[in-house]
Design an enzyme around this catalytic site. Structure first.
Site, short mmCIF file in Angstrom:
data_model
loop_
_atom_site.label_atom_id
_atom_site.label_comp_id
_atom_site.label_asym_id
_atom_site.label_seq_id
_atom_site.Cartn_x
_atom_site.Cartn_y
_atom_site.Cartn_z
N CYS A 1 -10.25 -18.95 -7.41
CA CYS A 1 -11.27 -18.66 -8.43
C CYS A 1 -10.63 -18.36 -9.78
O CYS A 1 -11.16 -18.76 -10.81
CB CYS A 1 -12.11 -17.44 -8.03
SG CYS A 1 -12.54 -17.33 -6.30
N ASP A 2 -9.52 -17.65 -9.79
CA ASP A 2 -9.07 -17.03 -11.05
C ASP A 2 -7.70 -17.43 -11.55
O ASP A 2 -7.36 -17.09 -12.69
CB ASP A 2 -9.11 -15.50 -10.89
CG ASP A 2 -10.52 -14.99 -10.63
OD1 ASP A 2 -11.46 -15.63 -11.12
OD2 ASP A 2 -10.68 -13.97 -9.94
N CYS B 1 -8.93 -13.43 -5.57
CA CYS B 1 -9.15 -14.84 -5.24
C CYS B 1 -8.38 -15.74 -6.19
O CYS B 1 -8.73 -15.87 -7.37
CB CYS B 1 -10.65 -15.16 -5.32
SG CYS B 1 -11.03 -16.90 -5.08
#
Ligand code: NAP
Length: 313
Positions: free
Chosen positions: A137-138, A134
Site C-alpha cells: 500500500c505505502d 503495509c
C-alpha cells in the site's frame, strides 16, 4: 419468512473466499461478509511466490481478484458489513451486523489476523503519516527516503526487500541477533545492496510533528539510546512495522476455546466446540499460516459445514 442461509462466512481473505467457493459449488446458500477490503492480508502483499501455481505475475491483489471471480462464478454472494455480535448456539445462528440481522444454519469464522503494534509513543498518532503496516500500500510514498523496518520474521525481510525498490535505504531493526525468517529469505535480504541491519535493538519512540521525522532506538545489549532523524534534505522518513499478527477474535473469544496466543482451537475438520461453527485460516491455532493452508482450511470448513447441515446433528 426470514431467510436462513446455509452458511455465513465471516471474513473474505483466502480462507473465506475458498470456503465460499466450496460452499457455493456444493449449492449451499452462501453469504460471505467482508468488513472493509476483500482479500485480507494477502491483498497487501506484493509477491506471492509460494502459492502453488502462482508464478511470476502473482501479486496478492491479482490472486484475490481471481479468487473472488471464481467463488462468484459458483454463486457465492459477498456483502460489505461489519459483524457486531454473533449468537452461535442452536440450529439457527444469528449474525448481527451494522446492516441488520442475518440468520444461518452454519458459520465459518475466517476473520484472520491484524498487525501487532509496537505499542510505543508516536506509533498510533503517526500511523498513515509515515508509519505503515503495509508495504504494497505505502512503499511508493517513501521513494528516495530512508526507511526503518521493525521485525525479524518472513514479513519484515520480504517486505523490507520490496520497500527497497523505492526507498533510498532500508534498515531492518530486530530485537534479537537471529532472525525468525526462513534461511532463503535471510540470505537474499543480507545480499541486498540497499538493506542494512540493526540487531538486538528496538524502537522506543517515533518522532514527528504531523509526519514521521525520526525514531528513537535502543540497543538492548548495551542500553545505548540513539535517535535517528531523517536527512535534513529529506525532512521525512518511513517506519514499517512487521512484528507479527494478532487473531481477530474479538467477537468470539468469550464463546470459543482459544490457545494461549488467542487463536481459535479447532479439530482437523475446522470444527470448533460449538456444532455448526467452524474456523478457517489465520484465525485458527495451527503451525503454518500461509495462503495455501488458509485456502485448504476454507475448503475443509465448507465441506464440513455442508455435512453438518445435512446431518441430524
Ligand atoms: P512472525 O513470524 O511472528 O515474526 C514476527 C517478528 O516480529 C519476529 O521476528 C519477532 O521477534 C518480532 N516481534 C514480535 N513482537 C515484537 C515486538 N513487540 N517488538 C519487536 N519485535 C517483535 O510474523 P511474520 O513475519 O509476520 O510472519 C507471520 C507468518 O506468516 C509466519 O508463519 C511466516 O512464516 C508467514 N509468512 C511467510 C512468508 C513466506 O513464506 N514467503 C511471507 C510472510 C509471512 P522474535 O523473532 O524475537 O520473536
Amino acid at each position: 419468512m426470514d431467510r436462513i442461509y446455509d452458511v455465513i462466512i465471516i471474513g473474505a481473505g483466502p480462507a473465506g473466499l475458498s470456503a465460499g467457493l466450496y460452499a457455493a459449488r456444493a449449492k449451499m446458500d452462501t453469504l460471505i461478509l467482508e468488513k472493509d477490503k476483500t482479500g485480507g492480508q494477502i491483498a497487501g502483499t506484493e509477491e506471492v511466490a509460494n502459492y502453488p501455481g502462482s508464478i511470476k505475475d502473482a501479486t496478492g491483489p491479482l490472486l484475490v481478484a481471481r479468487m473472488v471471480e471464481q467463488c462468484e462464478q459458483f454463486g457465492a454472494v459477498r456483502q460489505k458489513a461489519t459483524v457486531t455480535a454473533v449468537e452461535l448456539l442452536g440450529d439457527v445462528k444469528v449474525v448481527h451486523t451494522d446492516k441488520g440481522l442475518l440468520k444461518t444454519k452454519s458459520v465459518i469464522l475466517s476473520m484472520g489476523a491484524k498487525p501487532r503494534l509496537l505499542g510505543i509513543p508516536g506509533e498510533r498518532s503517526l500511523t498513515g503519516k509515515g508509519v505503515s503496516y503495509c508495504a504494497t500500500c505505502d512503499a511508493e510514498f517513501f521513494t528516495d527516503l530512508e526507511v526503518y523496518v521493525f521485525g525479524g520474521g518472513d514479513t519484515a525481510l520480504e517486505e523490507g526487500m520490496f520497500i527497497a525498490k523505492f526507498a533510498k535505504s532500508v534498515t531492518i531493526v530486530h530485537r534479537r541477533d537471529t532472525f525468525r525468517a526462513a534461511k532463503s529469505i535471510i540470505e537474499k535480504a543480507q545480499k541486498h545492496p540497499k538493506i542494512n541491519f540493526l540487531l538486538n535493538s528496538g524502537a522506543k519512540e517515533i518522532l514527528g510533528d504531523g509526519m514521521v521525522q525520526g525514531v528513537v532506538i535502543e540497543n538492548y545489549l548495551t542500553g545505548e539510546i540513539t535517535t535517528k532523524m531523517a536527512d535534513d534534505e529529506d525532512g521525512l522518513m518511513g517506519i514499517f512495522v512487521f512484528v507479527g499478527y494478532l487473531p481477530e477474535t474479538e467477537l468470539v473469544k468469550e464463546k470459543l476455546t482459544c490457545d494461549a496466543m488467542g487463536y481459535i482451537i479447532t479439530d482437523e475438520n475446522m470444527a470448533t466446540e460449538i456444532p455448526g461453527v467452524f474456523a478457517a485460516g489465520d484465525i485458527r491455532a495451527k503451525s503454518l499460516r500461509q495462503v495455501v493452508t488458509a485456502t485448504a482450511d476454507g475448503a475443509i470448513a465448507a465441506v464440513q459445514a455442508e455435512k453438518y447441515i445435512e446431518s441430524d446433528h
